[in-house]
Design an enzyme around this catalytic site. Structure first.
Site, short mmCIF file in Angstrom:
data_model
loop_
_atom_site.label_atom_id
_atom_site.label_comp_id
_atom_site.label_asym_id
_atom_site.label_seq_id
_atom_site.Cartn_x
_atom_site.Cartn_y
_atom_site.Cartn_z
N HIS A 52 46.12 -40.77 16.61
CA HIS A 52 46.61 -39.44 15.93
C HIS A 52 46.10 -38.16 16.89
O HIS A 52 44.99 -38.42 16.59
CB HIS A 52 47.38 -39.20 15.51
CG HIS A 52 46.53 -38.94 14.35
ND1 HIS A 52 46.36 -39.31 13.03
CD2 HIS A 52 46.78 -37.68 13.80
CE1 HIS A 52 45.41 -38.85 11.93
NE2 HIS A 52 45.19 -37.67 12.56
N HIS A 58 48.19 -27.80 12.87
CA HIS A 58 48.25 -28.46 11.24
C HIS A 58 47.85 -27.31 10.34
O HIS A 58 47.72 -28.21 9.42
CB HIS A 58 47.19 -30.12 12.62
CG HIS A 58 46.88 -30.41 10.94
ND1 HIS A 58 48.28 -31.32 9.69
CD2 HIS A 58 46.15 -31.62 10.82
CE1 HIS A 58 47.67 -32.27 9.48
NE2 HIS A 58 46.20 -32.01 9.58
N HIS A 159 37.76 -28.86 11.46
CA HIS A 159 38.68 -28.88 12.30
C HIS A 159 39.03 -27.17 12.39
O HIS A 159 39.55 -26.91 14.05
CB HIS A 159 39.97 -28.79 11.25
CG HIS A 159 41.11 -29.92 10.87
ND1 HIS A 159 40.08 -31.15 9.81
CD2 HIS A 159 41.41 -30.41 11.14
CE1 HIS A 159 40.52 -32.07 10.08
NE2 HIS A 159 41.86 -32.09 11.05
#
Length: 207
Positions: A52, A58, A159
């Protein structure tokens, strides 16, 4: 026609999802006997199951959602490298790799051995590596792991640093049988308007 190499995890009831997240399931909503003509299936799953991409939403309420992402980042030349599993992946691990002209970098660690069981721990991507990769023009990084950060991280520094530098994230790819080198990557997300990520069918095409 050049050979396609599937680097996606199979989506079935054995795929390992994040602990506590929505498990994958497939069932028939209608079968042919019920409908009179067709079988119609339905799936239930977390967006972050298997192979994914992560959208910035997110981990950032103000971040881009899947529909806002540049599709061209998910199709094009990619370099596959092998970094045997360690505690982390940093600049020292890639400083001898030629990254000139590399916009998509895929890293095989081999740390996730059994794809039917969620790993207890994984090597994490050191945030400083994002700065180093951005200097070469890398725009997408892919890993054979369920995350670029430690599994129990709440801050998600990798991230955030990757996104700050415009590097997009592809997770859960399968590179066990892929030799290091250059390929064409195709890993398009679904056009999910509100979503924080998307499953992809990721493939490599031999050049």
């Amino acid at each position: 026609m050049k050979r396609l190499i599937d680097i996606s995890q199979r989506l079935d009831n054995h795929v390992a999802g994040w602990p506590g997240d929505t498990p994958f399931s497939f069932s028939l909503a209608w079968n042919q006997a019920q409908s009179g003509s067709v079988n119609v299936g339905k799936i239930v799953m977390s967006i972050h199951t298997g192979t994914h991409i992560d959208a910035p939403f997110h981990f950032d309420d103000e971040g881009k959602r899947v529909i806002d992402l540049d599709l061209e980042l998910y199709v094009g030349p990619a370099r596959v490298i092998h970094i045997p599993a360690t505690n982390s992946i940093g600049i020292d691990d890639v400083k001898n790799v030629n990254l000139e002209g590399v916009s998509r970098l895929l890293i095989r660690t081999g740390a996730w051995v059994n794809r039917q069981a969620f790993p207890q721990s994984i090597p994490f991507l050191e945030p400083e590596l994002a700065v180093y990769l951005a200097q070469f023009g890398v725009r997408l990084i892919g890993l054979d792991l369920p995350s670029v950060d430690l599994l129990d991280s709440k801050e998600l520094p990798a991230h955030h640093e990757l996104t700050r530098l415009g590097i997009h994230i592809l997770e859960g790819i399968v590179l066990e049988d892929v030799q290091p080198g250059d390929y064409e990557l195709i890993a398009l997300p679904l056009p999910l308007v509100e979503a924080d990520g998307s499953p992809v069918r990721a493939v490599l095409r031999e050049l």
